[in-house]
Scaffold this motif. Structure first.
Motif, PDB file in Angstrom:
ATOM      1  N   ALA A  76      35.981  48.101  55.474  1.00  0.00           N
ATOM      2  CA  ALA A  76      35.652  47.686  56.605  1.00  0.00           C
ATOM      3  C   ALA A  76      35.725  48.662  57.806  1.00  0.00           C
ATOM      4  O   ALA A  76      35.346  47.696  59.202  1.00  0.00           O
ATOM      5  N   LEU A  99      33.656  42.025  62.311  1.00  0.00           N
ATOM      6  CA  LEU A  99      34.515  40.539  61.915  1.00  0.00           C
ATOM      7  C   LEU A  99      33.548  39.914  60.781  1.00  0.00           C
ATOM      8  O   LEU A  99      32.991  39.897  60.147  1.00  0.00           O
ATOM      9  N   VAL A 115      38.460  43.757  49.477  1.00  0.00           N
ATOM     10  CA  VAL A 115      37.900  45.141  50.786  1.00  0.00           C
ATOM     11  C   VAL A 115      39.020  45.527  51.566  1.00  0.00           C
ATOM     12  O   VAL A 115      40.872  45.148  51.204  1.00  0.00           O
ATOM     13  N   ALA A 164      41.254  46.902  56.290  1.00  0.00           N
ATOM     14  CA  ALA A 164      40.921  46.158  57.045  1.00  0.00           C
ATOM     15  C   ALA A 164      41.473  46.111  58.505  1.00  0.00           C
ATOM     16  O   ALA A 164      41.109  45.413  59.086  1.00  0.00           O
ATOM     17  N   GLU A 165      42.871  47.006  58.732  1.00  0.00           N
ATOM     18  CA  GLU A 165      42.858  47.065  60.198  1.00  0.00           C
ATOM     19  C   GLU A 165      42.482  47.783  61.132  1.00  0.00           C
ATOM     20  O   GLU A 165      42.652  47.453  62.809  1.00  0.00           O
ATOM     21  N   VAL A 183      39.083  46.721  61.136  1.00  0.00           N
ATOM     22  CA  VAL A 183      37.573  46.049  61.509  1.00  0.00           C
ATOM     23  C   VAL A 183      37.523  45.800  62.991  1.00  0.00           C
ATOM     24  O   VAL A 183      38.696  45.906  63.910  1.00  0.00           O
ATOM     25  N   GLU A 240      44.943  41.853  57.511  1.00  0.00           N
ATOM     26  CA  GLU A 240      44.385  41.146  56.026  1.00  0.00           C
ATOM     27  C   GLU A 240      43.341  39.180  56.223  1.00  0.00           C
ATOM     28  O   GLU A 240      42.984  39.075  55.893  1.00  0.00           O
ATOM     29  N   ILE A 268      40.126  38.609  58.442  1.00  0.00           N
ATOM     30  CA  ILE A 268      39.012  38.890  57.655  1.00  0.00           C
ATOM     31  C   ILE A 268      39.781  37.581  56.413  1.00  0.00           C
ATOM     32  O   ILE A 268      38.547  37.143  56.043  1.00  0.00           O
ATOM     33  N   GLU A 269      40.208  37.358  55.526  1.00  0.00           N
ATOM     34  CA  GLU A 269      40.588  35.983  54.822  1.00  0.00           C
ATOM     35  C   GLU A 269      39.615  35.084  55.380  1.00  0.00           C
ATOM     36  O   GLU A 269      39.171  33.787  54.554  1.00  0.00           O
ATOM     37  N   VAL A 283      42.017  41.201  49.439  1.00  0.00           N
ATOM     38  CA  VAL A 283      42.040  42.353  51.595  1.00  0.00           C
ATOM     39  C   VAL A 283      43.472  43.296  50.889  1.00  0.00           C
ATOM     40  O   VAL A 283      44.332  42.474  50.912  1.00  0.00           O
ATOM     41  N   ALA A 329      45.191  46.010  53.915  1.00  0.00           N
ATOM     42  CA  ALA A 329      45.564  46.312  55.356  1.00  0.00           C
ATOM     43  C   ALA A 329      44.447  48.549  55.329  1.00  0.00           C
ATOM     44  O   ALA A 329      44.128  48.603  56.373  1.00  0.00           O
TER      45      ALA A 329
END
Length: 143
Positions: A18, A23, A54, A57-58, A60, A96, A99-100, A122, A124
């Protein structure tokens, strides 16, 4: 004419990085893969989609002033239990969940959607514990 319904479809595992992805566009692609719409055997009432992991995630990206203006709201059920967290703070504390929640909003709101959501993992950071499933790295053309 009868509708063709496949008996069983193999589910693959995909890893999506990501980092630097927007996003909403990323969430839309993930929801499509979870749902199975990218497969020729797509059936709207069956969970024939794939699993998605994913990572990063941090990292994104949110466009515009969404870091300050976008508010995540949840309610405990008690009086005064309304929690409002800006997207920037949520991205720092729980990347996380950003995105979730974006992906969950794009899935069906029923039993099928809850079942599909469990296929999303997901994380991080860049690591994940799903090496045993032999996931394929998936490159998305998301800006």
């Amino acid at each position: 004419m009868k509708t063709y319904v496949p008996k069983e479809v193999e589910s693959k595992w995909y890893v999506i990085d990501a980092e630097g992805k927007t996003l909403g566009r990323l969430a839309a692609k993930i929801a499509t893969i979870l749902r199975g719409k990218h497969k020729p055997e797509f059936t709207p009432n069956e969970a024939f989609g794939d699993y998605v992991i994913v990572v990063n995630a941090e990292k994104v990206k949110l466009t515009g002033k969404k870091l300050e203006d976008k508010i995540y709201t949840r309610y405990s059920g008690y009086q005064g239990g309304l929690k409002r967290i800006p997207a920037g703070e949520m991205l720092k504390k729980h990347p996380e969940r950003v995105i979730e929640r974006a992906v969950k909003g794009m899935l069906p709101k029923n039993r099928l959607g809850r079942r599909l959501f469990k296929r999303l993992k997901v994380y991080a950071g860049p690591d994940h514990p799903h090496a045993a499933q032999k996931p394929e790295k998936l490159e998305l053309e998301v800006k």
